[in-house]
Design an enzyme around this catalytic site. Structure first.
Site, PDB file in Angstrom:
ATOM      1  N   LYS A 125       0.847  -1.202   0.000  1.00 15.86           N
ATOM      2  CA  LYS A 125       0.000   0.000   0.000  1.00 15.86           C
ATOM      3  C   LYS A 125       0.878   1.246   0.000  1.00 15.86           C
ATOM      4  O   LYS A 125       2.088   1.181   0.200  1.00 15.86           O
ATOM      5  CB  LYS A 125      -0.916  -0.007   1.227  1.00 15.86           C
ATOM      6  CG  LYS A 125      -0.172   0.075   2.554  1.00 15.86           C
ATOM      7  CD  LYS A 125      -1.125   0.031   3.733  1.00 15.86           C
ATOM      8  CE  LYS A 125      -0.348   0.114   5.051  1.00 15.86           C
ATOM      9  NZ  LYS A 125      -1.234   0.111   6.228  1.00 15.86           N
ATOM     10  N   TYR A 154      11.977  31.836   3.604  1.00 16.36           N
ATOM     11  CA  TYR A 154      10.709  32.503   3.875  1.00 16.36           C
ATOM     12  C   TYR A 154      10.593  32.909   5.341  1.00 16.36           C
ATOM     13  O   TYR A 154      11.004  32.170   6.242  1.00 16.36           O
ATOM     14  CB  TYR A 154       9.537  31.580   3.524  1.00 16.36           C
ATOM     15  CG  TYR A 154       9.306  31.418   2.037  1.00 16.36           C
ATOM     16  CD1 TYR A 154       9.054  32.511   1.231  1.00 16.36           C
ATOM     17  CD2 TYR A 154       9.318  30.154   1.459  1.00 16.36           C
ATOM     18  CE1 TYR A 154       8.829  32.365  -0.135  1.00 16.36           C
ATOM     19  CE2 TYR A 154       9.095  29.989   0.098  1.00 16.36           C
ATOM     20  CZ  TYR A 154       8.855  31.091  -0.683  1.00 16.36           C
ATOM     21  OH  TYR A 154       8.635  30.942  -2.032  1.00 16.36           O
TER      22      TYR A 154
END
Length: 369
Positions: free
Chosen positions: A38, A264
């Site tokens: 998965k 940032y």
């Protein structure tokens, strides 16, 4: 191993074979092996991993959702596939693609039987999930009477296995609870068999269960993280080989003065004259913002270089002051030596999270056996 000239996820199929064989060595010859692929095979590549394991004669695959199984079928995977968390809306697709559902509630059972009967199915294989303590999905022991009654009303499905999930099989401090779960599951299996007159396969062990609870291997075991190289303990990690190496490259080097900021929101301020390197990998590639501000690091020429400032969408900046390196040099985010567990621990998370987060835009490079 190849040298990264761009951001790549390098996948070592020899390591996958080693891990499969090591885990198989813990089983009795008759015990079946289910490989969990998965989440894009824990962030690697579900198709290539499944193809390789199919060549190794794995008995079963498991995915979380129906579409993951469809992808494998479209790629030519013929090994049986359990879908662990199917939704009722996908019942027709499950049947069309020969995918075997985990049935975890009366509603899911009712809806699947309705679709199976409409398609004139006979003895379509299903797997019944029981909740023994995880409290996530599954029937409980007191549901058995009504569950058996529903199953006896139809010939459209056949119960191929009963299964449950250990809560903390890697934690020795929780062994009492793990043993309680095992006993609960045995009772459930006994009651189900007495009610139906059939004896389905039983499976309960995940990777840590395989390693720590051999008495609970039953008819089949399930392994996810172990196949990808992690045994959930320092001791077992030594016996396994991480299959994935996330690598990148230094795009640019800057020299900044004391008091200058990086990234940032000016999240990092230089304490003196420092050198920084910009790396072409960011949170859109799976390096979460939690690794920013010196919570995470990369390896450059054998040295730790801490991530400074906020992680950007497509880039990180690292402090390379005192590290002998140049633009174009390789950067190791994690590999078999500096593992995903090491990086994850630095940010108080787990290897599963960083592995499964690696974006599919990162180029996959496969090392053959």
């Amino acid at each position: 191993m190849s040298k990264a000239l761009e951001t790549i996820l390098e996948i070592d199929l020899s390591a996958l074979t080693h891990n499969f064989n090591y885990l198989k060595s813990k089983l009795q010859p008759q015990t079946k092996f289910l490989a969990v692929v998965k989440a894009f095979a824990y962030g690697s590549d579900s198709v290539e991993i499944a193809k390789h394991l199919q060549k190794l004669n794995v008995d079963y695959f498991a995915v979380a959702y129906t579409q993951e199984g469809v992808v494998l079928r479209d790629a030519g995977i013929t090994t049986p596939i359990i879908v662990l968390h199917p939704q009722s809306v996908n019942a027709q697709t499950l049947i069309d693609r020969c995918l075997e559902p985990s049935i975890y509630s009366a509603h899911v059972l009712s809806e699947f039987i309705k679709t199976a009967e409409a398609q004139s199915q006979k003895k379509y294989p299903v797997h019944i999930k029981f909740n023994t303590g995880l409290n996530r999905l599954g029937f409980k022991n007191n549901d058995i009477e009504s569950l058996v009654a529903s199953l006896k009303k139809t010939s459209s499905v056949k119960v191929k296995s009963l299964f449950s999930h250990l809560v903390a099989s890697e934690d020795a401090n929780e062994s009492e609870f793990s043993n309680l779960q095992i006993e609960r599951f045995k009772t459930i299996a006994k009651n189900f068999e007495e009610g139906t007159g059939i004896k389905p396969w039983l499976h309960m062990c995940n990777t840590s269960g395989i390693l720590n609870y051999p008495e609970a291997h039953f008819d089949m075991v399930r392994s996810g993280i172990g196949l990808y190289g992690f045994g959930n303990s320092i001791e077992e990690d030594k016996n396994l080989k991480p299959i994935a190496s996330l690598k990148s490259v230094i795009s640019q080097i800057h020299e900044i003065e004391k008091g200058e900021t990086v990234g940032y929101n000016r999240a990092y301020t230089s304490q003196g004259v420092e050198r920084t390197a910009t790396i072409p990998i960011g949170h859109a590639d799976g390096i979460s913002r939690i690794y920013g501000n010196e919570n995470g690091f990369v390896i450059i020429n054998g040295e730790k270089a801490y991530i400074i400032g906020n992680v950007c969408m497509d880039m990180i900046m690292v402090n390379i002051t005192g590290i002998n390196c140049k633009e174009g040099d390789e950067v190791i985010v994690f590999d078999a030596t500096h593992t995903a567990s090491n990086l994850a621990e630095s940010a108080h998370t787990i290897s599963y999270e960083i592995l499964t987060a690696i974006s599919q835009r990162v180029k996959r490079v496969f090392l053959p056996e």
